[in-house]
Scaffold this motif. Structure first.
Motif, PDB file in Angstrom:
ATOM      1  N   GLU A 121       0.696  -1.239   0.001  1.00 16.83           N
ATOM      2  CA  GLU A 121       0.109   0.046   0.110  1.00 16.83           C
ATOM      3  C   GLU A 121       0.856   1.141   0.153  1.00 16.83           C
ATOM      4  N   SER A 122       2.121   1.099   0.154  1.00 13.79           N
ATOM      5  CA  SER A 122       3.075   2.390   0.100  1.00 13.79           C
ATOM      6  C   SER A 122       3.426   2.891  -1.206  1.00 13.79           C
ATOM      7  N   PRO A 123       3.531   4.223  -1.364  1.00 11.24           N
ATOM      8  CA  PRO A 123       3.649   4.614  -2.928  1.00 11.24           C
ATOM      9  C   PRO A 123       4.761   3.789  -3.634  1.00 11.24           C
ATOM     10  N   VAL A 124       5.818   3.408  -3.386  1.00 10.06           N
ATOM     11  CA  VAL A 124       6.600   2.570  -4.061  1.00 10.06           C
ATOM     12  C   VAL A 124       6.008   1.113  -4.232  1.00 10.06           C
ATOM     13  N   VAL A 126       9.025   2.846 -13.473  1.00  9.78           N
ATOM     14  CA  VAL A 126       7.855   3.406 -12.478  1.00  9.78           C
ATOM     15  C   VAL A 126       8.310   4.585 -11.755  1.00  9.78           C
ATOM     16  N   LYS A 127       7.384   5.505 -12.003  1.00 10.20           N
ATOM     17  CA  LYS A 127       7.176   6.738 -11.480  1.00 10.20           C
ATOM     18  C   LYS A 127       6.475   6.964 -10.138  1.00 10.20           C
ATOM     19  N   VAL A 128       6.900   7.314  -9.026  1.00 14.22           N
ATOM     20  CA  VAL A 128       6.300   7.380  -7.831  1.00 14.22           C
ATOM     21  C   VAL A 128       6.152   8.736  -7.053  1.00 14.22           C
ATOM     22  N   GLU A 129       5.074   9.339  -6.852  1.00 16.66           N
ATOM     23  CA  GLU A 129       4.800  10.678  -6.237  1.00 16.66           C
ATOM     24  C   GLU A 129       4.908  10.328  -4.781  1.00 16.66           C
ATOM     25  N   THR A 130       5.979  11.478  -4.248  1.00 15.74           N
ATOM     26  CA  THR A 130       6.125  11.219  -2.850  1.00 15.74           C
ATOM     27  C   THR A 130       6.170  12.717  -2.419  1.00 15.74           C
ATOM     28  N   ALA A 131       6.174  12.697  -1.214  1.00 18.12           N
ATOM     29  CA  ALA A 131       5.992  14.083  -0.538  1.00 18.12           C
ATOM     30  C   ALA A 131       7.494  15.142  -1.223  1.00 18.12           C
ATOM     31  N   ALA A 132       8.499  14.180  -1.291  1.00 20.68           N
ATOM     32  CA  ALA A 132       9.669  14.936  -1.889  1.00 20.68           C
ATOM     33  C   ALA A 132       9.558  15.349  -3.369  1.00 20.68           C
ATOM     34  N   GLY A 133       8.793  14.723  -3.926  1.00 20.25           N
ATOM     35  CA  GLY A 133       8.798  15.031  -5.254  1.00 20.25           C
ATOM     36  C   GLY A 133       8.598  13.640  -6.156  1.00 20.25           C
ATOM     37  N   GLU A 134       8.771  13.594  -7.556  1.00 25.49           N
ATOM     38  CA  GLU A 134       8.630  12.245  -8.204  1.00 25.49           C
ATOM     39  C   GLU A 134       9.850  11.705  -8.187  1.00 25.49           C
ATOM     40  N   LEU A 135       9.824  10.336  -7.919  1.00 20.18           N
ATOM     41  CA  LEU A 135      10.948   9.346  -8.049  1.00 20.18           C
ATOM     42  C   LEU A 135      10.801   8.518  -9.067  1.00 20.18           C
ATOM     43  N   SER A 136      11.851   8.053  -9.750  1.00 22.46           N
ATOM     44  CA  SER A 136      11.754   7.118 -10.709  1.00 22.46           C
ATOM     45  C   SER A 136      12.753   5.895 -10.593  1.00 22.46           C
TER      46      SER A 136
END
Length: 162
Positions: A124-127, A140-150
């Protein structure tokens, strides 16, 4: 309202069952003995040992109740039946953080078992959510509080060899 299922790997189920057994068989007796000994000291109104033992007893009973509730609604994911062509709960994945060019390894587990310090992330976590259903080579691109991670998915394997 439907009760949320607690998705567990077999390892997670076993860990909870062992903890429950320890609490019920060993810890309950220990705290009961502490309470008995504290009572024998006399006046309970100013008895720190008694208060501490009663607090410990309450904590043990609360944890027993929590575990029993988790197990009552548990759905065990059989890792041996996982399709290793795509990410699913129970898989161990190796991903490449494209921004930092760093390889990371995670085991995808249900939220009950999640422990980022041990490399176990929740489905259930973003990643975890972003990786579910993906195949080796996918990005995959993941939206987090720190911005988008790939991340690029490098490997999927069974995690039964922990």
């Amino acid at each position: 309202m439907e009760t949320k299922k607690n998705i567990l790997t077999y390892e997670g189920l076993k860990t909870l069952e062992d903890e429950l057994e320890e609490l019920k068989v060993v810890r309950r007796k220990e705290v009961s003995q502490k309470i008995k000994e504290a009572r024998e000291l006399g006046d309970l109104s100013e008895n720190a040992e008694y208060d501490a033992a009663k607090d410990e007893q309450r904590d043990i009973e609360t944890r027993i109740e929590e575990i029993e509730k988790i197990l009552k609604n548990a759905e065990v994911f059989v890792e041996e039946e996982a399709d290793l062509r795509k990410v699913s709960i129970g898989c161990k994945v190796k991903i490449l953080d494209l921004e930092y060019n760093e390889e990371l390894e995670y085991k995808i587990v249900g939220s009950t078992e999640a422990n980022s310090l041990k490399g176990k992330i929740s489905n259930e976590s973003p990643v975890g959510r972003a990786l579910l259903g993906k195949k080796v080579g996918d990005t995959v691109k993941v939206e987090t509080a720190a911005g988008e991670l790939s991340y690029k998915l490098l490997e999927i394997q069974r995690s039964t060899a922990d």
